[in-house]
Design a protein around this motif. Structure first.
Motif, PDB file in Angstrom:
ATOM      1  N   PHE A 323       0.855  -1.188   0.000  1.00 19.91           N
ATOM      2  CA  PHE A 323       0.000   0.000   0.000  1.00 19.91           C
ATOM      3  C   PHE A 323       0.883   1.228   0.000  1.00 19.91           C
ATOM      4  CE2 PHE A 323      -1.826   3.401   2.666  1.00 19.91           C
ATOM      5  CZ  PHE A 323      -2.864   3.785   1.837  1.00 19.91           C
ATOM      6  N   TYR A 324       0.460   2.257  -0.701  1.00 16.94           N
ATOM      7  CA  TYR A 324       1.213   3.510  -0.706  1.00 16.94           C
ATOM      8  C   TYR A 324       0.263   4.694  -0.862  1.00 16.94           C
ATOM      9  CZ  TYR A 324       0.478   4.441  -5.693  1.00 16.94           C
ATOM     10  OH  TYR A 324      -0.098   4.745  -6.906  1.00 16.94           O
ATOM     11  N   LEU A 325       0.721   5.827  -0.410  1.00 10.77           N
ATOM     12  CA  LEU A 325       0.063   7.096  -0.679  1.00 10.77           C
ATOM     13  C   LEU A 325       0.926   7.970  -1.584  1.00 10.77           C
ATOM     14  CD1 LEU A 325      -1.406   8.013   2.840  1.00 10.77           C
ATOM     15  CD2 LEU A 325      -2.705   7.358   0.797  1.00 10.77           C
ATOM     16  N   HIS A 326       2.239   8.019  -1.290  1.00 10.24           N
ATOM     17  CA  HIS A 326       3.083   9.018  -1.950  1.00 10.24           C
ATOM     18  C   HIS A 326       4.267   8.415  -2.689  1.00 10.24           C
ATOM     19  CE1 HIS A 326       1.169  11.358   1.438  1.00 10.24           C
ATOM     20  NE2 HIS A 326       0.786  12.013   0.354  1.00 10.24           N
ATOM     21  N   ILE A 327       4.416   8.808  -3.939  1.00 13.96           N
ATOM     22  CA  ILE A 327       5.618   8.535  -4.718  1.00 13.96           C
ATOM     23  C   ILE A 327       6.593   9.677  -4.458  1.00 13.96           C
ATOM     24  CG2 ILE A 327       6.553   8.429  -7.066  1.00 13.96           C
ATOM     25  CD1 ILE A 327       3.975   6.979  -7.877  1.00 13.96           C
ATOM     26  N   ILE A 328       7.839   9.341  -4.164  1.00 11.91           N
ATOM     27  CA  ILE A 328       8.843  10.353  -3.836  1.00 11.91           C
ATOM     28  C   ILE A 328       9.334  11.044  -5.106  1.00 11.91           C
ATOM     29  CG2 ILE A 328      11.077  10.770  -2.743  1.00 11.91           C
ATOM     30  CD1 ILE A 328      10.542   8.092  -1.179  1.00 11.91           C
ATOM     31  N   ASN A 329       9.825  10.253  -6.050  1.00 11.70           N
ATOM     32  CA  ASN A 329      10.280  10.763  -7.348  1.00 11.70           C
ATOM     33  C   ASN A 329      10.538   9.562  -8.238  1.00 11.70           C
ATOM     34  OD1 ASN A 329      10.962  12.718  -9.242  1.00 11.70           O
ATOM     35  ND2 ASN A 329      13.072  12.933  -8.553  1.00 11.70           N
ATOM     36  N   SER A 330      10.720   9.813  -9.537  1.00 15.45           N
ATOM     37  CA  SER A 330      11.058   8.761 -10.494  1.00 15.45           C
ATOM     38  C   SER A 330      11.877   9.390 -11.604  1.00 15.45           C
ATOM     39  CB  SER A 330       9.780   8.108 -11.047  1.00 15.45           C
ATOM     40  OG  SER A 330       8.872   9.091 -11.512  1.00 15.45           O
ATOM     41  N   TYR A 331      12.778   8.590 -12.189  1.00 13.23           N
ATOM     42  CA  TYR A 331      13.617   9.123 -13.263  1.00 13.23           C
ATOM     43  C   TYR A 331      14.187   7.974 -14.087  1.00 13.23           C
ATOM     44  CZ  TYR A 331      17.552   7.958 -10.120  1.00 13.23           C
ATOM     45  OH  TYR A 331      18.446   7.318  -9.305  1.00 13.23           O
ATOM     46  N   GLU A 332      14.746   8.324 -15.243  1.00 14.08           N
ATOM     47  CA  GLU A 332      15.349   7.345 -16.138  1.00 14.08           C
ATOM     48  C   GLU A 332      16.863   7.387 -16.005  1.00 14.08           C
ATOM     49  OE1 GLU A 332      13.718   7.953 -20.160  1.00 14.08           O
ATOM     50  OE2 GLU A 332      12.059   8.980 -19.155  1.00 14.08           O
ATOM     51  N   SER A 333      17.481   6.193 -16.071  1.00 12.43           N
ATOM     52  CA  SER A 333      18.935   6.092 -15.985  1.00 12.43           C
ATOM     53  C   SER A 333      19.406   4.859 -16.724  1.00 12.43           C
ATOM     54  CB  SER A 333      19.384   6.030 -14.521  1.00 12.43           C
ATOM     55  OG  SER A 333      20.792   5.906 -14.422  1.00 12.43           O
ATOM     56  N   GLU A 334      20.170   5.046 -17.789  1.00 14.31           N
ATOM     57  CA  GLU A 334      20.795   3.947 -18.531  1.00 14.31           C
ATOM     58  C   GLU A 334      19.790   2.853 -18.894  1.00 14.31           C
ATOM     59  OE1 GLU A 334      24.338   2.547 -16.589  1.00 14.31           O
ATOM     60  OE2 GLU A 334      24.830   4.558 -15.853  1.00 14.31           O
ATOM     61  N   ASN A 335      18.717   3.252 -19.507  1.00 15.25           N
ATOM     62  CA  ASN A 335      17.673   2.330 -19.971  1.00 15.25           C
ATOM     63  C   ASN A 335      16.968   1.602 -18.825  1.00 15.25           C
ATOM     64  OD1 ASN A 335      16.422   1.792 -22.457  1.00 15.25           O
ATOM     65  ND2 ASN A 335      17.200  -0.290 -22.445  1.00 15.25           N
ATOM     66  N   HIS A 336      16.904   2.271 -17.679  1.00 18.91           N
ATOM     67  CA  HIS A 336      16.113   1.800 -16.539  1.00 18.91           C
ATOM     68  C   HIS A 336      15.267   2.965 -16.036  1.00 18.91           C
ATOM     69  CE1 HIS A 336      19.585  -0.907 -16.581  1.00 18.91           C
ATOM     70  NE2 HIS A 336      18.908  -1.787 -15.853  1.00 18.91           N
ATOM     71  N   ILE A 337      14.200   2.639 -15.333  1.00 18.93           N
ATOM     72  CA  ILE A 337      13.438   3.644 -14.594  1.00 18.93           C
ATOM     73  C   ILE A 337      13.644   3.376 -13.110  1.00 18.93           C
ATOM     74  CG2 ILE A 337      11.131   4.453 -13.954  1.00 18.93           C
ATOM     75  CD1 ILE A 337      10.257   3.996 -16.817  1.00 18.93           C
ATOM     76  N   VAL A 338      14.003   4.407 -12.375  1.00 18.83           N
ATOM     77  CA  VAL A 338      14.151   4.327 -10.924  1.00 18.83           C
ATOM     78  C   VAL A 338      12.911   4.961 -10.301  1.00 18.83           C
ATOM     79  CG1 VAL A 338      15.553   4.970  -8.939  1.00 18.83           C
ATOM     80  CG2 VAL A 338      16.662   4.433 -11.131  1.00 18.83           C
ATOM     81  N   LEU A 339      12.251   4.231  -9.428  1.00 23.90           N
ATOM     82  CA  LEU A 339      10.980   4.669  -8.845  1.00 23.90           C
ATOM     83  C   LEU A 339      11.050   4.525  -7.333  1.00 23.90           C
ATOM     84  CD1 LEU A 339       7.918   5.407  -9.018  1.00 23.90           C
ATOM     85  CD2 LEU A 339       7.476   2.976  -9.416  1.00 23.90           C
ATOM     86  N   ASP A 340      10.895   5.643  -6.613  1.00 26.24           N
ATOM     87  CA  ASP A 340      10.976   5.651  -5.147  1.00 26.24           C
ATOM     88  C   ASP A 340       9.603   5.933  -4.548  1.00 26.24           C
ATOM     89  OD1 ASP A 340      13.670   5.243  -5.521  1.00 26.24           O
ATOM     90  OD2 ASP A 340      14.229   7.329  -5.201  1.00 26.24           O
ATOM     91  N   ILE A 341       9.176   5.083  -3.613  1.00 28.39           N
ATOM     92  CA  ILE A 341       7.823   5.162  -3.054  1.00 28.39           C
ATOM     93  C   ILE A 341       7.871   4.948  -1.542  1.00 28.39           C
ATOM     94  CG2 ILE A 341       5.453   4.285  -3.229  1.00 28.39           C
ATOM     95  CD1 ILE A 341       6.160   2.954  -5.834  1.00 28.39           C
ATOM     96  N   CYS A 342       7.033   5.670  -0.803  1.00 28.65           N
ATOM     97  CA  CYS A 342       6.831   5.415   0.631  1.00 28.65           C
ATOM     98  C   CYS A 342       5.795   4.291   0.756  1.00 28.65           C
ATOM     99  CB  CYS A 342       6.339   6.673   1.342  1.00 28.65           C
ATOM    100  SG  CYS A 342       7.533   8.024   1.340  1.00 28.65           S
ATOM    101  N   CYS A 343       6.231   3.109   1.200  1.00 32.44           N
ATOM    102  CA  CYS A 343       5.399   1.906   1.132  1.00 32.44           C
ATOM    103  C   CYS A 343       5.021   1.369   2.512  1.00 32.44           C
ATOM    104  CB  CYS A 343       6.140   0.806   0.376  1.00 32.44           C
ATOM    105  SG  CYS A 343       6.480   1.181  -1.348  1.00 32.44           S
ATOM    106  N   TYR A 344       3.859   0.711   2.536  1.00 35.79           N
ATOM    107  CA  TYR A 344       3.369   0.006   3.719  1.00 35.79           C
ATOM    108  C   TYR A 344       2.967  -1.402   3.297  1.00 35.79           C
ATOM    109  CZ  TYR A 344       2.858   4.743   5.591  1.00 35.79           C
ATOM    110  OH  TYR A 344       3.097   6.036   5.985  1.00 35.79           O
ATOM    111  N   LYS A 345       2.964  -2.312   4.255  1.00 31.00           N
ATOM    112  CA  LYS A 345       2.579  -3.686   3.951  1.00 31.00           C
ATOM    113  C   LYS A 345       1.125  -3.769   3.502  1.00 31.00           C
ATOM    114  CE  LYS A 345       2.332  -8.342   5.919  1.00 31.00           C
ATOM    115  NZ  LYS A 345       2.571  -9.183   7.107  1.00 31.00           N
ATOM    116  N   ASP A 346       0.261  -2.987   4.135  1.00 32.98           N
ATOM    117  CA  ASP A 346      -1.169  -3.016   3.820  1.00 32.98           C
ATOM    118  C   ASP A 346      -1.763  -1.660   4.215  1.00 32.98           C
ATOM    119  OD1 ASP A 346      -1.841  -3.027   6.627  1.00 32.98           O
ATOM    120  OD2 ASP A 346      -1.394  -5.168   6.667  1.00 32.98           O
ATOM    121  N   PRO A 347      -3.051  -1.432   3.924  1.00 30.02           N
ATOM    122  CA  PRO A 347      -3.648  -0.117   4.198  1.00 30.02           C
ATOM    123  C   PRO A 347      -4.176   0.081   5.611  1.00 30.02           C
ATOM    124  CG  PRO A 347      -5.191  -1.451   2.955  1.00 30.02           C
ATOM    125  CD  PRO A 347      -3.955  -2.283   3.114  1.00 30.02           C
ATOM    126  N   SER A 348      -3.611  -0.641   6.596  1.00 32.15           N
ATOM    127  CA  SER A 348      -4.089  -0.494   7.971  1.00 32.15           C
ATOM    128  C   SER A 348      -3.986   0.939   8.466  1.00 32.15           C
ATOM    129  CB  SER A 348      -3.286  -1.408   8.900  1.00 32.15           C
ATOM    130  OG  SER A 348      -3.459  -2.762   8.579  1.00 32.15           O
TER     131      SER A 348
END
Length: 605
Positions: A323-348
């Motif tokens: 479960f997540y609410l907020h994505i921190i940022n995302s970007y491309e690097s050397e034919n990859h996408i880097v995706l950073d997210i504030c994550c939780y196990k579930d929506p409790s």
């Protein structure tokens, strides 16, 4: 190999306090969320400045969030139902002023006129209006906003040089950034046909605004990317630039944010969903929207990658359910996408926001665990489309990486071997394919045997191709602290390779739950700021005039205090590089000030 959630659950809180016999979390004062503003501050009041307010820092920090849990003698059930309260910190020539005013939505005005809750909210059922029977509700079912709440208490974003308050209903409110007056309501359902959207659009340097919404379609709900081009007719010329179907036809995913890179939009389709059939039922029966939400823990999270140029779906990646609410940022690097997210196990954590849950948290042994989350990094390899079907469903490592001891035992048992190196032998692979086991376990073993498709250096992330051709991703932890409401050097690094982000603590069982955090995503290290009994909100980075590095600037955060200081509010200014306090301005207000959520810094001119 442990799952990310086994890793989080085994983590110890960074705390040295001894638990109180009467309170489970003695350092956390939940009352900062339970306050109600009883008197607006309409005229700017001056604060007491200590330290230094940088001379180049001129503008206004606008904030939005819960303002009042009370209407007459009634009380809302959920924090997200609270009437929206706008805050303004005016910064000019080394001085700071403060104001606050309620956002005058249709729901707010109707509630205030009746002095009771007449509009059903996210978690609160309204008292039925005797003039509105079930037939009235049927007639308004396809007219969002006429018989549903338009409370917008989440965020503030600029469109051109105007500022709008957001929530997730298709209504946004233009506000005056100086007086905080509510100027007009914009109905995006009428303009674009969306039934909801995220409360976190993305604002590009050229003034273009993107957001993700959902529209009903004859084949089922569809996620759509909305584009608002800069100009005088920003809403009249708004258009849908991409569209993909929800994977569950009658249960589209709940989304609070989305990602964006130089060439792609990212839709993270988590298994927290909204039941379409229950939406109709709740509307007819006047029930709160939260009853429509359904969590599928056995389903994976999908990450969809959509071309910004063509609007076409390019890739879909899979990962563990979270479960997540907020994505921190995302970007491309050397034919990859880097995706950073504030994550939780579930929506409790959504249930933690019920007023009764907040009031009872000091007696709840599981409250901290329900709120336990961490910032995670996913790396998505952008592979060329295959022209031929691979001969083997699984491409094995030539040299198997050393797994954890738990996985050593599992593998030895599965393959009836004593050495992990035996896994690479053909007979072991044939045994794997012959062995019957649960589907989820099969995917785990497939992932272990497959080649890591990520070629970036300095990361523990993995991405593997499974036998069915799908790519499964495992993240790495960026920081072993709970992080929420993350912000970056947004003006210069949105969708670009970045290093730092800033956040508030989401851990309630630490020495100081009111901690601000600066995370270095390269070294995986943190700097923190905290003060006893002080609770800052979302930290906003403001670059200095001639900024020459990513963290050259200041971090602004509004502050409230707990315990016996409900009428105290302040503005904190930190040096973004050192994360040390530069200055602050503190105000005493005529009524309690609740903790706010999100906002925007509007520079002068």
């Amino acid at each position: 190999m442990k799952s990310i959630w086994e890793t989080l659950e085994s983590a110890k809180p960074n705390s040295s306090f001894k638990q109180s016999t009467t309170k489970k979390y003695p350092n956390c004062d939940e009352s900062v969320w339970l306050r109600s503003c009883e008197k607006e501050v309409l005229e700017p009041i001056k604060g007491k400045v200590t330290g230094v307010i940088p001379s180049w820092l001129n503008g206004q920090l606008l904030r939005n969030g819960p303002g009042s849990l009370k209407v007459g003698e009634m009380e809302f059930n959920h924090l997200f139902d609270s009437s929206a309260l706008l805050h303004r910190f005016g910064i000019q020539n080394g001085e700071v002023t403060y104001q606050c005013k309620f956002l005058e939505t249709n729901s707010f005005k109707r509630n205030q006129t009746a002095q009771r809750i007449v509009m059903t909210e996210f978690g609160t059922k309204a008292i039925p209006d005797p003039c509105h029977n079930i037939f009235n509700r049927v007639s308004t079912m396809f007219k969002p906003g006429e018989n549903s709440s338009d409370n917008a208490m989440i965020s503030i974003y600029p469109f051109n040089d105007e500022y709008f308050a957001f929530a997730e209903s298709p209504f946004i409110f233009k506000i005056d950034p100086k007086s905080l007056e509510t100027l007009k309501r914009v109905n995006l359902f009428d303009k674009l046909g969306i039934v909801n959207h995220t409360s976190h659009p993305h604002v590009l340097k050229d003034g273009t605004v993107f957001n993700i919404g959902m529209i009903p379609h004859k084949t089922g709900p569809r996620y759509v990317i909305l584009c608002f081009p800069k100009g005088e007719k920003i809403f009249d010329e708004a258009r849908i630039v991409a569209s993909i179907p929800a994977r569950f036809k009658f249960n589209p995913s709940y989304m609070h944010t989305f990602g964006l890179t130089e060439n792609f939009f990212l839709i993270v389709e988590q298994p927290l969903t909204v039941s379409v059939s229950k939406v109709f039922k709740t509307h007819l029966m006047n029930e709160p929207l939260i009853s429509c939400m359904k969590w599928f823990p056995e389903k994976q999270t999908f990450i969809h990658v959509i071309s910004r140029k063509t609007g076409k779906l390019c890739y879909t990646f899979q990962t563990e359910s979270f479960f997540y609410l907020h994505i921190i940022n995302s970007y491309e690097s050397e034919n990859h996408i880097v995706l950073d997210i504030c994550c939780y196990k579930d929506p409790s954590m959504i249930n933690c926001m019920y007023v009764t849950s907040l009031k009872n948290m000091q007696r709840n042994d599981d409250y901290a665990k329900m709120f336990r989350g961490r910032p995670l990094r996913f790396i998505l390899p952008l592979l060329e489309p295959e022209t031929k079907k691979p001969k083997s469903p699984i491409k094995l490592y030539q040299k198997v990486p050393k797994p954890s001891s738990n996985w050593s035992k599992i593998i030895s048992k599965l393959f009836k071997t004593k050495k992990i190196s035996d896994v690479t032998k053909f007979e072991g692979v044939r045994e794997f394919h012959r062995t019957k086991r649960p589907k989820a376990e099969n995917k785990e073993i497939e992932a272990l045997l497959s080649e890591n498709l990520i070629k970036l250096q300095g990361t523990k992330c993995t991405a593997v191709k499974l036998a069915d051709g799908k790519i499964f991703c495992r993240p790495e932890i960026l920081c072993d602290l709970g992080c929420e409401t993350p912000r970056i050097n947004y003006e210069n690094f949105l969708g670009m390779k970045y290093r730092y982000f800033y956040a508030i603590s989401s851990d309630v069982d630490v020495d100081n739950p009111g901690t601000l955090i600066k995370v270095d995503t390269i070294t995986k290290t943190c700097r923190t700021w905290c003060e006893k009994n002080c609770y800052p909100s979302e930290p906003i980075f403001v670059p200095s005039i001639d900024s020459n590095s990513e963290d050259d600037g200041v971090v602004l955060a509004s502050m409230v205090w707990g315990r016996n200081e409900p009428n105290k509010v302040g503005l904190l200014i930190l040096c973004a590089k050192t994360f040390k306090e530069i200055g602050r301005s503190v105000f005493i207000t005529p009524s309690p000030v609740p903790k706010c959520l999100h906002g925007w810094f509007a520079p002068k001119n």
